[in-house]
Motif scaffolding. Structure first.
Motif, PDB file in Angstrom:
ATOM      1  N   ALA A  26      73.526  31.129  26.530  1.00  0.00           N
ATOM      2  CA  ALA A  26      73.008  32.180  25.648  1.00  0.00           C
ATOM      3  C   ALA A  26      73.937  33.386  25.610  1.00  0.00           C
ATOM      4  CB  ALA A  26      71.609  32.605  26.094  1.00  0.00           C
ATOM      5  N   ASP A  27      74.668  33.595  26.698  1.00  0.00           N
ATOM      6  CA  ASP A  27      75.623  34.712  26.759  1.00  0.00           C
ATOM      7  C   ASP A  27      76.972  34.377  26.140  1.00  0.00           C
ATOM      8  OD1 ASP A  27      73.779  36.373  27.965  1.00  0.00           O
ATOM      9  OD2 ASP A  27      74.508  35.998  30.005  1.00  0.00           O
ATOM     10  N   GLY A  28      77.122  33.145  25.616  1.00  0.00           N
ATOM     11  CA  GLY A  28      78.341  32.785  24.900  1.00  0.00           C
ATOM     12  C   GLY A  28      79.295  31.866  25.635  1.00  0.00           C
ATOM     13  N   ALA A  29      78.942  31.434  26.835  1.00  0.00           N
ATOM     14  CA  ALA A  29      79.821  30.515  27.572  1.00  0.00           C
ATOM     15  C   ALA A  29      79.759  29.123  26.959  1.00  0.00           C
ATOM     16  CB  ALA A  29      79.391  30.448  29.037  1.00  0.00           C
ATOM     17  N   THR A  30      80.835  28.377  27.122  1.00  0.00           N
ATOM     18  CA  THR A  30      80.796  26.965  26.744  1.00  0.00           C
ATOM     19  C   THR A  30      79.971  26.225  27.792  1.00  0.00           C
ATOM     20  OG1 THR A  30      82.750  26.343  28.031  1.00  0.00           O
ATOM     21  CG2 THR A  30      83.127  27.119  25.754  1.00  0.00           C
ATOM     22  N   ALA A  31      79.595  24.988  27.499  1.00  0.00           N
ATOM     23  CA  ALA A  31      78.817  24.194  28.451  1.00  0.00           C
ATOM     24  C   ALA A  31      79.588  24.015  29.758  1.00  0.00           C
ATOM     25  CB  ALA A  31      78.458  22.849  27.842  1.00  0.00           C
ATOM     26  N   ARG A  32      80.887  23.779  29.650  1.00  0.00           N
ATOM     27  CA  ARG A  32      81.707  23.591  30.857  1.00  0.00           C
ATOM     28  C   ARG A  32      81.823  24.893  31.651  1.00  0.00           C
ATOM     29  NH1 ARG A  32      86.194  19.809  32.069  1.00  0.00           N
ATOM     30  NH2 ARG A  32      87.235  20.683  33.873  1.00  0.00           N
ATOM     31  N   GLU A  33      82.067  26.001  30.962  1.00  0.00           N
ATOM     32  CA  GLU A  33      82.150  27.296  31.650  1.00  0.00           C
ATOM     33  C   GLU A  33      80.841  27.617  32.355  1.00  0.00           C
ATOM     34  OE1 GLU A  33      85.223  29.524  28.539  1.00  0.00           O
ATOM     35  OE2 GLU A  33      83.046  29.763  28.294  1.00  0.00           O
ATOM     36  N   ALA A  34      79.732  27.370  31.662  1.00  0.00           N
ATOM     37  CA  ALA A  34      78.418  27.647  32.244  1.00  0.00           C
ATOM     38  C   ALA A  34      78.191  26.782  33.481  1.00  0.00           C
ATOM     39  CB  ALA A  34      77.328  27.410  31.204  1.00  0.00           C
ATOM     40  N   ALA A  35      78.533  25.501  33.403  1.00  0.00           N
ATOM     41  CA  ALA A  35      78.364  24.606  34.546  1.00  0.00           C
ATOM     42  C   ALA A  35      79.234  25.048  35.713  1.00  0.00           C
ATOM     43  CB  ALA A  35      78.691  23.169  34.152  1.00  0.00           C
ATOM     44  N   ASP A  36      80.458  25.464  35.429  1.00  0.00           N
ATOM     45  CA  ASP A  36      81.346  25.921  36.494  1.00  0.00           C
ATOM     46  C   ASP A  36      80.819  27.194  37.158  1.00  0.00           C
ATOM     47  OD1 ASP A  36      82.961  23.753  36.015  1.00  0.00           O
ATOM     48  OD2 ASP A  36      84.535  24.890  34.983  1.00  0.00           O
ATOM     49  N   GLN A  37      80.209  28.074  36.388  1.00  0.00           N
ATOM     50  CA  GLN A  37      79.622  29.294  36.960  1.00  0.00           C
ATOM     51  C   GLN A  37      78.420  28.959  37.835  1.00  0.00           C
ATOM     52  OE1 GLN A  37      79.002  31.648  33.425  1.00  0.00           O
ATOM     53  NE2 GLN A  37      81.084  32.437  33.452  1.00  0.00           N
ATOM     54  N   VAL A  38      77.621  27.995  37.405  1.00  0.00           N
ATOM     55  CA  VAL A  38      76.483  27.550  38.211  1.00  0.00           C
ATOM     56  C   VAL A  38      76.986  26.921  39.508  1.00  0.00           C
ATOM     57  CG1 VAL A  38      74.564  25.901  38.317  1.00  0.00           C
ATOM     58  CG2 VAL A  38      74.924  27.278  36.249  1.00  0.00           C
ATOM     59  N   ALA A  39      78.003  26.083  39.409  1.00  0.00           N
ATOM     60  CA  ALA A  39      78.567  25.435  40.595  1.00  0.00           C
ATOM     61  C   ALA A  39      79.066  26.474  41.591  1.00  0.00           C
ATOM     62  CB  ALA A  39      79.704  24.497  40.187  1.00  0.00           C
ATOM     63  N   GLU A  40      79.743  27.483  41.087  1.00  0.00           N
ATOM     64  CA  GLU A  40      80.270  28.526  41.966  1.00  0.00           C
ATOM     65  C   GLU A  40      79.140  29.265  42.678  1.00  0.00           C
ATOM     66  OE1 GLU A  40      82.941  32.602  41.706  1.00  0.00           O
ATOM     67  OE2 GLU A  40      83.097  31.117  40.113  1.00  0.00           O
ATOM     68  N   LEU A  41      78.095  29.622  41.940  1.00  0.00           N
ATOM     69  CA  LEU A  41      76.980  30.362  42.527  1.00  0.00           C
ATOM     70  C   LEU A  41      76.264  29.545  43.603  1.00  0.00           C
ATOM     71  CD1 LEU A  41      75.198  32.950  42.452  1.00  0.00           C
ATOM     72  CD2 LEU A  41      73.707  31.670  40.945  1.00  0.00           C
ATOM     73  N   PHE A  42      76.056  28.274  43.353  1.00  0.00           N
ATOM     74  CA  PHE A  42      75.321  27.437  44.293  1.00  0.00           C
ATOM     75  C   PHE A  42      76.221  26.765  45.330  1.00  0.00           C
ATOM     76  CE2 PHE A  42      72.214  27.786  40.888  1.00  0.00           C
ATOM     77  CZ  PHE A  42      71.027  27.944  41.600  1.00  0.00           C
ATOM     78  N   GLY A  43      77.537  26.953  45.207  1.00  0.00           N
ATOM     79  CA  GLY A  43      78.459  26.343  46.158  1.00  0.00           C
ATOM     80  C   GLY A  43      78.497  24.832  46.048  1.00  0.00           C
ATOM     81  N   ALA A  44      78.350  24.340  44.830  1.00  0.00           N
ATOM     82  CA  ALA A  44      78.321  22.899  44.589  1.00  0.00           C
ATOM     83  C   ALA A  44      79.639  22.453  43.960  1.00  0.00           C
ATOM     84  CB  ALA A  44      77.162  22.551  43.658  1.00  0.00           C
ATOM     85  N   ALA A  45      79.873  21.166  44.002  1.00  0.00           N
ATOM     86  CA  ALA A  45      81.077  20.600  43.387  1.00  0.00           C
ATOM     87  C   ALA A  45      80.963  20.713  41.868  1.00  0.00           C
ATOM     88  CB  ALA A  45      81.246  19.147  43.793  1.00  0.00           C
ATOM     89  N   PRO A  46      81.952  21.313  41.201  1.00  0.00           N
ATOM     90  CA  PRO A  46      81.882  21.495  39.743  1.00  0.00           C
ATOM     91  C   PRO A  46      81.647  20.204  38.973  1.00  0.00           C
ATOM     92  CG  PRO A  46      83.705  22.763  40.635  1.00  0.00           C
ATOM     93  CD  PRO A  46      83.167  21.900  41.756  1.00  0.00           C
ATOM     94  N   GLU A  47      82.270  19.101  39.392  1.00  0.00           N
ATOM     95  CA  GLU A  47      82.098  17.852  38.648  1.00  0.00           C
ATOM     96  C   GLU A  47      80.659  17.327  38.742  1.00  0.00           C
ATOM     97  OE1 GLU A  47      83.742  17.008  42.715  1.00  0.00           O
ATOM     98  OE2 GLU A  47      84.403  18.294  41.081  1.00  0.00           O
ATOM     99  N   VAL A  48      79.995  17.587  39.860  1.00  0.00           N
ATOM    100  CA  VAL A  48      78.598  17.172  40.014  1.00  0.00           C
ATOM    101  C   VAL A  48      77.700  18.013  39.112  1.00  0.00           C
ATOM    102  CG1 VAL A  48      76.660  17.040  41.637  1.00  0.00           C
ATOM    103  CG2 VAL A  48      78.944  16.304  42.350  1.00  0.00           C
TER     104      VAL A  48
END
Length: 76
Positions: A26-48
């Motif tokens: 909703a803030d304008g990120a692409t799906a990949r950018e959004a997923a990478d930001q979520v991965a970073e916040l939760f400390g998860a593997a980006p590909e997962v």
């Protein structure tokens, strides 16, 4: 929570990671950018997280809650 105002007004609950992904979209990120930001916040593997968010996006596209014109494989 997502509310589909068409028809019966159904509610859809997202997981915390799914809700955060949606907010980044909703803030304008692409799906990949959004997923990478979520991965970073939760400390998860980006590909997962990307795979999980792809699955979520596919479900939302099927329910017509998300439009993904460049991702034809998501249209079923």
């Amino acid at each position: 929570m997502l509310l589909d105002l068409r028809g019966r007004g159904r509610w859809y609950a997202l997981t915390p990671s799914g809700a955060l992904w949606w907010r980044h979209l909703a803030d304008g990120a692409t799906a990949r950018e959004a997923a990478d930001q979520v991965a970073e916040l939760f400390g998860a593997a980006p590909e997962v997280v990307r795979a999980d968010m792809t699955a979520l996006a596919e479900q939302l596209v099927v329910r017509r809650l998300l439009w993904a014109p460049r991702l034809k494989r998501w249209r079923r």
